[in-house]
Write an enzyme that holds these catalytic residues in place. Structure first.
Site, PDB file in Angstrom:
ATOM      1  N   HIS A  48     -18.027 -31.343  40.309  1.00 12.38           N
ATOM      2  CA  HIS A  48     -18.473 -30.867  41.631  1.00 12.38           C
ATOM      3  C   HIS A  48     -19.098 -29.473  41.523  1.00 12.38           C
ATOM      4  CE1 HIS A  48     -17.261 -33.904  44.496  1.00 12.38           C
ATOM      5  NE2 HIS A  48     -16.015 -33.929  44.064  1.00 12.38           N
TER       6      HIS A  48
ATOM      7  N   GLY B 206      -7.319 -33.427  44.665  1.00 15.33           N
ATOM      8  CA  GLY B 206      -8.146 -32.358  44.121  1.00 15.33           C
ATOM      9  C   GLY B 206      -9.263 -32.012  45.077  1.00 15.33           C
TER      10      GLY B 206
ATOM     11  N   CYS C 145     -13.039 -39.894  45.983  1.00 15.55           N
ATOM     12  CA  CYS C 145     -13.431 -38.513  46.242  1.00 15.55           C
ATOM     13  C   CYS C 145     -13.353 -38.255  47.740  1.00 15.55           C
ATOM     14  CB  CYS C 145     -14.858 -38.296  45.742  1.00 15.55           C
ATOM     15  SG  CYS C 145     -15.489 -36.642  46.037  1.00 15.55           S
ATOM     16  N   LEU C 146     -12.813 -37.105  48.115  1.00 12.97           N
ATOM     17  CA  LEU C 146     -12.720 -36.782  49.543  1.00 12.97           C
ATOM     18  C   LEU C 146     -14.105 -36.685  50.187  1.00 12.97           C
ATOM     19  CD1 LEU C 146      -9.844 -34.128  49.553  1.00 12.97           C
ATOM     20  CD2 LEU C 146      -9.737 -36.523  50.273  1.00 12.97           C
TER      21      LEU C 146
ATOM     22  N   GLN D 200     -17.193 -28.725  47.794  1.00 12.49           N
ATOM     23  CA  GLN D 200     -16.984 -29.718  48.850  1.00 12.49           C
ATOM     24  C   GLN D 200     -16.744 -29.093  50.219  1.00 12.49           C
ATOM     25  OE1 GLN D 200     -13.947 -31.724  46.155  1.00 12.49           O
ATOM     26  NE2 GLN D 200     -14.648 -33.452  47.383  1.00 12.49           N
TER      27      GLN D 200
ATOM     28  N   HIS E 225     -13.382 -34.344  37.091  1.00 14.90           N
ATOM     29  CA  HIS E 225     -14.038 -34.722  38.344  1.00 14.90           C
ATOM     30  C   HIS E 225     -14.371 -33.471  39.162  1.00 14.90           C
ATOM     31  CE1 HIS E 225     -14.171 -37.443  42.097  1.00 14.90           C
ATOM     32  NE2 HIS E 225     -14.190 -36.218  42.592  1.00 14.90           N
ATOM     33  N   GLU E 226     -13.407 -32.546  39.256  1.00 16.37           N
ATOM     34  CA  GLU E 226     -13.620 -31.347  40.091  1.00 16.37           C
ATOM     35  C   GLU E 226     -14.620 -30.390  39.435  1.00 16.37           C
ATOM     36  OE1 GLU E 226     -12.669 -31.695  42.985  1.00 16.37           O
ATOM     37  OE2 GLU E 226     -11.136 -33.226  42.713  1.00 16.37           O
TER      38      GLU E 226
END
Ligand code: ZN
Length: 167
Positions: A137, A46, A91-92, A51, A133-134
């Protein structure tokens, strides 16, 4: 398509609140394509526009094993959230860090697709976790914000050290 740079925690830009997309046009479709390429290359399941330092409400997700089920959520809204479950998240933007986070078990989300049409989706398990989660962000929230202050301090130190070593 082009690959985008992913901002790493604790960069303050991750705390920017994303604005709704006013119109799903060619610019947004290019952003979606670039975000998908960036997510697959990372590799991750994701990615939120936040991000990649674009502060508009766009998310791409693919939780499939075959990496062939791209889901796009523009201006996502959680309509319903039920139950609770704990998953280990990563997380990226927080490379190498994983921890257990409690979230709703089942959600109903509505969003726009790349044609600008509204759709509604019921999600559970990993997909529900990933969507929550996204969406966090887009609200300027990173999963480590749910952890204890001590853990957050440790993660910040670790990532700052990592940043110095790779520069
Ligand atoms: Zn993330």
């Amino acid at each position: 398509m082009s690959r985008l740079n992913i901002i790493n925690y604790p960069d303050r830009r991750l705390y920017t609140i994303a604005k709704p997309v006013a119109e799903v046009d060619a610019r947004i479709r290019k952003l979606v394509a670039d975000m998908a390429e960036t997510m697959y290359a990372a590799p991750g399941i994701g990615l939120a526009a936040t991000q990649v330092d674009v502060h508009e409400q766009v998310i791409v997700i693919d939780t499939s094993e075959t990496r062939s089920d791209l889901r796009v959520f523009i201006n996502p809204q959680i309509l319903k959230a039920e139950g609770s479950s704990v998953h280990e998240e990563g997380c990226l933007s927080v490379p190498g860090i994983y921890d257990r986070i409690t979230r709703a078990e089942r959600i109903t989300v509505s969003a726009l697709n790349t044609e600008g049409e509204t759709f509604t989706l019921d999600a559970d398990d990993l997909l529900a976790v990933c969507i929550q989660h996204e969406i966090d962000h887009l609200k300027g929230k990173v999963f480590v914000d749910y952890l204890s202050p001590l853990k957050q301090a440790r993660i910040k130190n670790k990532l700052k050290k990592h940043l110095r070593e790779t520069m």
